[in-house]
Write a protein that holds these residues in place. Structure first.
Motif, PDB file in Angstrom:
ATOM      1  N   LEU A   1      39.911 -50.841  43.941  1.00  0.00           N
ATOM      2  CA  LEU A   1      40.314 -52.189  43.932  1.00  0.00           C
ATOM      3  C   LEU A   1      40.445 -52.848  42.633  1.00  0.00           C
ATOM      4  CD1 LEU A   1      41.311 -54.448  46.097  1.00  0.00           C
ATOM      5  CD2 LEU A   1      38.946 -55.333  46.045  1.00  0.00           C
ATOM      6  N   ALA A   2      39.533 -52.758  41.870  1.00  0.00           N
ATOM      7  CA  ALA A   2      39.752 -53.191  40.227  1.00  0.00           C
ATOM      8  C   ALA A   2      40.818 -52.527  39.577  1.00  0.00           C
ATOM      9  CB  ALA A   2      38.346 -53.119  39.692  1.00  0.00           C
ATOM     10  N   ASN A   3      41.148 -51.080  39.995  1.00  0.00           N
ATOM     11  CA  ASN A   3      42.038 -50.435  39.253  1.00  0.00           C
ATOM     12  C   ASN A   3      43.420 -51.127  39.753  1.00  0.00           C
ATOM     13  OD1 ASN A   3      40.718 -48.822  37.742  1.00  0.00           O
ATOM     14  ND2 ASN A   3      40.595 -47.358  39.178  1.00  0.00           N
ATOM     15  N   CYS A   4      43.655 -51.296  41.034  1.00  0.00           N
ATOM     16  CA  CYS A   4      45.017 -51.737  41.759  1.00  0.00           C
ATOM     17  C   CYS A   4      45.126 -53.142  41.121  1.00  0.00           C
ATOM     18  CB  CYS A   4      44.882 -52.003  43.157  1.00  0.00           C
ATOM     19  SG  CYS A   4      44.885 -50.272  43.930  1.00  0.00           S
ATOM     20  N   LEU A   5      44.164 -54.214  40.771  1.00  0.00           N
ATOM     21  CA  LEU A   5      44.400 -55.277  40.371  1.00  0.00           C
ATOM     22  C   LEU A   5      44.228 -55.434  38.821  1.00  0.00           C
ATOM     23  CD1 LEU A   5      41.913 -57.041  42.568  1.00  0.00           C
ATOM     24  CD2 LEU A   5      44.383 -57.237  42.721  1.00  0.00           C
ATOM     25  N   LYS A   6      44.117 -54.190  37.928  1.00  0.00           N
ATOM     26  CA  LYS A   6      43.945 -54.160  36.714  1.00  0.00           C
ATOM     27  C   LYS A   6      42.785 -55.029  36.154  1.00  0.00           C
ATOM     28  CE  LYS A   6      48.285 -52.060  36.468  1.00  0.00           C
ATOM     29  NZ  LYS A   6      49.874 -52.252  36.949  1.00  0.00           N
ATOM     30  N   ILE A   7      41.801 -54.837  36.755  1.00  0.00           N
ATOM     31  CA  ILE A   7      40.724 -55.934  36.205  1.00  0.00           C
ATOM     32  C   ILE A   7      39.410 -54.916  35.851  1.00  0.00           C
ATOM     33  CG2 ILE A   7      41.760 -57.906  36.988  1.00  0.00           C
ATOM     34  CD1 ILE A   7      39.669 -58.017  39.269  1.00  0.00           C
ATOM     35  N   PRO A   8      38.620 -55.213  35.088  1.00  0.00           N
ATOM     36  CA  PRO A   8      37.321 -54.622  35.240  1.00  0.00           C
ATOM     37  C   PRO A   8      36.282 -54.949  36.541  1.00  0.00           C
ATOM     38  CG  PRO A   8      37.229 -56.417  33.515  1.00  0.00           C
ATOM     39  CD  PRO A   8      38.498 -56.538  34.113  1.00  0.00           C
ATOM     40  N   VAL A   9      35.647 -53.879  36.898  1.00  0.00           N
ATOM     41  CA  VAL A   9      34.676 -53.973  38.100  1.00  0.00           C
ATOM     42  C   VAL A   9      33.900 -54.925  37.908  1.00  0.00           C
ATOM     43  CG1 VAL A   9      32.977 -52.840  39.337  1.00  0.00           C
ATOM     44  CG2 VAL A   9      35.091 -51.538  38.730  1.00  0.00           C
ATOM     45  N   SER A  10      33.382 -55.291  36.711  1.00  0.00           N
ATOM     46  CA  SER A  10      32.229 -56.235  36.270  1.00  0.00           C
ATOM     47  C   SER A  10      33.109 -57.771  36.673  1.00  0.00           C
ATOM     48  CB  SER A  10      31.887 -56.277  34.886  1.00  0.00           C
ATOM     49  OG  SER A  10      33.108 -56.701  34.198  1.00  0.00           O
ATOM     50  N   ARG A  11      34.102 -58.035  36.920  1.00  0.00           N
ATOM     51  CA  ARG A  11      34.695 -59.018  37.044  1.00  0.00           C
ATOM     52  C   ARG A  11      34.509 -59.559  38.749  1.00  0.00           C
ATOM     53  NH1 ARG A  11      39.769 -61.291  35.666  1.00  0.00           N
ATOM     54  NH2 ARG A  11      39.801 -63.393  36.258  1.00  0.00           N
ATOM     55  N   PHE A  12      34.365 -58.485  39.520  1.00  0.00           N
ATOM     56  CA  PHE A  12      33.653 -58.983  40.833  1.00  0.00           C
ATOM     57  C   PHE A  12      32.277 -59.543  40.868  1.00  0.00           C
ATOM     58  CE2 PHE A  12      36.777 -55.597  41.777  1.00  0.00           C
ATOM     59  CZ  PHE A  12      37.879 -56.223  42.536  1.00  0.00           C
ATOM     60  N   PHE A  13      31.435 -59.279  39.810  1.00  0.00           N
ATOM     61  CA  PHE A  13      30.245 -59.516  39.873  1.00  0.00           C
ATOM     62  C   PHE A  13      29.821 -61.113  39.126  1.00  0.00           C
ATOM     63  CE2 PHE A  13      30.314 -55.085  40.814  1.00  0.00           C
ATOM     64  CZ  PHE A  13      29.693 -55.182  42.220  1.00  0.00           C
ATOM     65  N   GLU A  14      30.705 -61.417  38.213  1.00  0.00           N
ATOM     66  CA  GLU A  14      30.790 -62.561  37.405  1.00  0.00           C
ATOM     67  C   GLU A  14      30.320 -63.901  38.324  1.00  0.00           C
ATOM     68  OE1 GLU A  14      34.256 -63.481  35.677  1.00  0.00           O
ATOM     69  OE2 GLU A  14      34.323 -61.591  34.338  1.00  0.00           O
ATOM     70  N   GLY A  15      29.058 -64.477  37.550  1.00  0.00           N
ATOM     71  CA  GLY A  15      28.527 -65.670  38.203  1.00  0.00           C
ATOM     72  C   GLY A  15      27.578 -65.234  39.483  1.00  0.00           C
TER      73      GLY A  15
END
Length: 81
Positions: A1-15
């Motif tokens: 999912l992170a690859n599809c959105l072109k964001i780092p996996v860590s972004r899902f865990f922020e906050g």
């Protein structure tokens, strides 16, 4: 999912709280207690019954329960040394 959105996996865990901190452990414990209650027959029955109510009545039930909790907390505060 992170690859599809072109964001780092860590972004899902922020906050999210760090589970290794005291605050993180407290939140995890509270979540575990809620899940444990929902897993009981009483918890499932409560949720099933509340979901049968209209949104307006559900809101009133939440207000009633909150009022009862506030009252209980006040009583315990008055009794505690």
């Amino acid at each position: 999912l992170a690859n599809c959105l072109k964001i780092p996996v860590s972004r899902f865990f922020e906050g999210l709280p760090d589970p290794e901190t005291t605050q993180g452990q407290q939140i995890i414990t509270e979540i575990d207690e809620k899940i444990a209650y929902i897993s009981t027959a009483e918890g499932r029955r409560l949720i099933d019954d509340v979901l049968l109510l209209s949104p307006r009545v559900r809101s009133r039930v939440v207000a009633l329960v909150s009022s009862i909790v506030d009252e209980e907390m006040e009583e315990h505060k008055d009794v505690s040394p």
